[in-house]
Enzyme design. Sequence first.
Site, PDB file in Angstrom:
ATOM      1  CB  THR A  16       2.253   9.417  -0.452  1.00 40.47           C
ATOM      2  OG1 THR A  16       3.351   9.814   0.011  1.00 40.47           O
ATOM      3  CG2 THR A  16       2.379   9.509  -1.898  1.00 40.47           C
ATOM      4  CB  THR A  92       3.081   4.201   3.957  1.00 40.79           C
ATOM      5  OG1 THR A  92       4.448   5.057   3.321  1.00 40.79           O
ATOM      6  CG2 THR A  92       2.116   4.109   2.923  1.00 40.79           C
TER       7      THR A  92
HETATM    8  N1  ASP Z   1       6.135  10.400   4.217  1.00 35.87           N
HETATM    9  C1  ASP Z   1       4.678  10.075   3.652  1.00 35.87           C
HETATM   10  C2  ASP Z   1       4.112   9.621   5.127  1.00 35.87           C
HETATM   11  O1  ASP Z   1       4.312   8.843   5.873  1.00 35.87           O
HETATM   12  C3  ASP Z   1       4.825   8.603   2.992  1.00 35.87           C
HETATM   13  C4  ASP Z   1       3.734   8.116   2.567  1.00 35.87           C
HETATM   14  O2  ASP Z   1       2.594   8.581   2.707  1.00 35.87           O
HETATM   15  O3  ASP Z   1       3.599   6.986   2.123  1.00 35.87           O
HETATM   16  O4  ASP Z   1       3.453  10.572   5.385  1.00 35.87           O
END
Ligand code: ASP
Length: 347
Positions: A16, A92
């Site tokens: 993200t 994340t």
């Molecule tokens: N779905 C995303 C990922 O883990 C969520 C994020 O970046 O927080 O790549």
Amino acid sequence: MKNRRPSILLIYTGGTIGMKQDPDTLALVPFNFAQIEQEVPELKKFGYAIDFHSFDPLIDSSNVTPQLWIELAELVRENYVRYDGFVVLHGTDTMAYSASALSFMLENLEKPVVFTGSQLPIGMLRTDGKENLISSIEIAAAMDGNGRAVVPEVCVYFETKLYRGNRTSKYNAENFRAFQSANYPVLADVGIHIKFNRQNISYPEIWGRELKIHTALDTNVAILKLFPGMRKEVVESVLGAEGLKAVIIETFGSGNAPTQSWFTEAMKQGVERGLVILNVTQCQAGSVDMDAYETGVALKRAGVTGGRDMTTEAALVKLFFLLGQYSETEKVNEFLVKNLRGEITAC
Ligand code: ASP
């Protein structure tokens, strides 16, 4: 030494943080990372030498595999002498796994490898990504008067806290404070100043050792989360999976499992067949103690190894790492309970 301009390699794997809203469709799309300085003009104010490396293709972290960890470890090795620190932008969702994995894969690490990401894309007004990115870079560049890194560890920086990477878990899908390190205190608190908690940071006993990377990872591992009413067939089919070498059982409380004879017998037979069976708790905090209750003692008698206060994420990648190094079950069990990278609290 003191006035040298710190150099940082900023690595974008996906997630993200590196996204912005398409003005026409309003959908989130990754922005061209080569133009990150347009998105975050604050980067120019650092006065650091910051270079960028973007993975291609970018990976939503739910798609991460050990291959990404190998590429990251190799990237750190290739650039180890040139840079003072590394910042890894990562989704994340599986960041705690990746940070844990890198902690085992990078031996004799003397430079910071700081994982960060965000809950809201950097191209959105209320983003948490800018502060996470900017503080991570500052932490990765922090050196003492001798030019040594203040945090020579693989860590996760998120929402004003710096954590030891292999102690983290993602625990909140909504809040800006997405991570916790329930069993180990933070390495730094970020407010008006960055307050490094040096007593919590691990430093090499001897500086100047050569960085070694370990890329042999064996993923023949399963995680079995226990629940009341679990069926014998389910346990047996997991333990009987072809090629399986290790099972993490996520137990109740301080390492307890049902004492029904079929369950204990399944564990015992698994151990006798050469499986490593590791006991970690489903609780977010605290430690496995297989001596506390009869329900834990039964597991110990069956030959199950106690994972004490390791997170499931750290336990999993520690097994990948150890199974990649050793073919003997005894050796894997011996090192599982040893503190290799600060991932487990000594008895
Ligand atoms: N779905 C995303 C990922 O883990 C969520 C994020 O970046 O927080 O790549």
